[in-house]
Design an enzyme around this catalytic site. Structure first.
Site: not given
Ligand code: AHR
Length: 526
Positions: A200, A331
């Site tokens: 991220e 994820e």
């Protein structure tokens, strides 16, 4: 309620999203499976897990320490290892998540006395003792029979630090790095199957612009080497770049454009997508004591994964029509409000029958996109978010989501088959969902396996499965359901939601079975 007859479906129609067609409610549905035309292989890596240094995901959930009264092997709890072995976990992503971009691997190697205590800034400011580091993770991976998916620190680390970490793990025993590893108990190089190039980076991993990230990513992809001589050809380490934040595709576009224009010096094998089901942000929906409203809302939200992956796949197809680059949904899962009384930074939530259906729906979506989605990691493995396992001291309980992953083991490595049906819709207030979601796959031994999710929380559904290209003699079915959509397994009632055999009849090659309301069923046909 009427019987929906088998429609004549061409291959293209069979391949359409199976729940898309709407019709009147049906109590009996014909399913047509084309066993003669196997499609893409469902990569076992789609059933990957994610274990972050977060809450009690690692400390308590995996690591109890060598001196613990909880049965363990070299500090790793044996009950959790046994449970995970049964899932045939293909890979485990570690050490994060947001934690990874603040992790310095040298803090977690060597004798206990030399381990640094640090602060887990992302997750509740907890003390990070670094007792569980690289060698312990690799031991854990070995004990559960899985593969390592390591995320290197791009946010606050350096290419040099990441390169040294890989050298420590994979260099020959004769090298200086290999000797340091041997001194820590492991002379032979470790196998690192996947390497995440940051996490991220558009958010907790550094808030980089897409262009800045791509520059960093290229250097990591080029300069962080895996020296394990056994990892060549098909076993070569695969590098996964940071991709999209849900529907925000700027990173994906930038990474794929860079990949299309790349020179010989670097490469990547995958790009990630993170997408949680939360029906709003911050996550506020309860994980216990809810009814049909929360059930329908969260399942509707999770089905957006289908459109998301279609959009991502079409972007990737523009740069990579040969589908060389994997879309790694590394994820995913349901993210709910923290359980009352728990540390909000530990992301503890219960796991219900609803969440088991939600897991099955996502896996089915991944299977429908098996040509591009060759990796996925549910968040997370123990005690965090949509966990497989919950622990409390020496106690352990398997969640409904665990049972789905176990039921789906036969899909690992099988080839997706075209499937067609029209089961109508299940509606609740303004929410309308497909009543049935299903996938079929053909295993290496020729057997066909079906997954059937009956989303209707009140109505059972009878299925007549017709197979083209396979004469079926026998079927074995099992199902996961419970009296209510919010049923959970607790330490006191660990078997409230468990897998049970499901009756089926095979007549003239047609398999008939009745799916309970709100259930996930898996059928193996021979
Ligand atoms: O899984 C919890 C967190 O969610 C991860 O650390 C991060 O990558 C994501 O935002």
């Amino acid at each position: 309620m009427g019987h929906v007859t088998l429609r004549t479906l061409g291959l293209a129609a069979l391949l359409l999203y199976a729940g898309a067609a709407a019709s009147a409610q049906a109590e009996s549905v014909d399913l047509s499976i084309d066993a003669a035309h196997p499609g893409a292989r469902i990569s076992p890596d789609v059933f990957g897990q994610f274990a972050e240094h977060l809450g009690t995901g690692i400390y308590g959930g995996i690591w109890v320490g060598k001196d613990s009264p909880i049965p363990n092997v070299r500090g790793i709890r044996s009950d959790v290892v046994a449970a995970l072995r049964a899932l045939k976990v293909p890979n485990v992503r570690w050490p994060g998540g947001c934690f990874a971009d603040e992790y310095h691997w040298r803090d977690g190697i060597g004798p206990a006395a030399s381990r640094k205590s640090t602060v887990n800034t992302n997750w509740g400011g907890a003390l990070e003792p670094n007792s569980f580091g690289t060698d312990e993770f690799m031991d854990f991976i070995d004990q559960i029979g899985s593969n390592a998916y390591l995320s290197v620190n791009v946010g606050s680390g350096s290419v040099r630090e990441a390169a040294a970490w890989l050298e420590y793990m994979t260099a020959a025993p004769s090298s200086t790095a290999g000797q340091e590893r041997a001194a820590n108990g492991h002379p032979q190089p470790y196998r690192v199957k996947f390497l995440g190039l940051g996490n991220e980076s558009w958010g907790c991993g550094g808030s980089f612009s897409p262009d800045y990230y791509v520059n960093e990513m290229r250097a990591y992809a080029r300069l962080v080497h895996n020296f394990n001589a056994a990892q060549t050809g098909d076993l070569a380490m695969q590098r996964i770049a940071v991709g999209a934040d849900g529907a925000k595709t700027d990173y994906l576009e930038s990474v794929m454009k860079a990949w299309q224009e790349k020179v010989w010096a670097w490469d990547i094998e995958g790009v990630s997508l993170h997408s949680y089901t939360s029906a709003g942000w911050p996550p506020a929906h309860p994980s216990t004591h809810f009814g049909e409203d929360e059930y329908a809302l969260l399942l509707a939200d999770t089905l957006h994964m289908e459109g998301l992956i279609s959009v991502h796949s079409s972007i990737m197809d523009r740069y990579d029509p040969q589908k060389k680059v994997t879309l790694a949904v590394d994820e995913w899962g349901v993210w709910l409000a923290p359980l009352p009384g728990t540390n909000a930074g530990f992301l503890v939530q219960q796991n219900s029958l609803r969440d088991a259906l939600l897991a099955a729906l996502n896996i089915n979506i991944f299977a429908r996109h098996a040509d591009r989605v060759r990796m996925a990691n549910i968040a997370q493995m123990q005690n965090v978010l949509q966990a497989m396992i919950m622990t409390d001291g020496g106690r352990m309980v398997l969640t409904p989501t665990y049972h789905v992953f176990q039921m789906y083991v036969p899909f690992q490595g099988a080839n997706a088959l075209p499937i067609g049906f029209d089961a109508g819709r299940y509606s609740y207030k303004a929410i309308s969902l497909p009543r049935l979601d299903a996938i079929a796959a053909r295993q290496g031994n020729g057997h066909v396996v079906l997954s059937l999710v009956n989303l209707d929380p009140t109505q059972p559904l009878t299925i007549h499965a017709h197979l083209n290209g396979l004469s079926v003699h026998a079927a074995q079915a099992q199902t996961l359901t419970a009296p209510s959509v919010d049923a959970v397994n607790t330490f006191e009632t660990p078997t409230a939601v468990i897998v049970k055999p499901l009756a089926s009849q095979t007549t003239g090659g047609v398999v008939t079975l009745t799916l309970p309301a709100k259930s996930v069923s898996v059928v193996e046909l021979q």
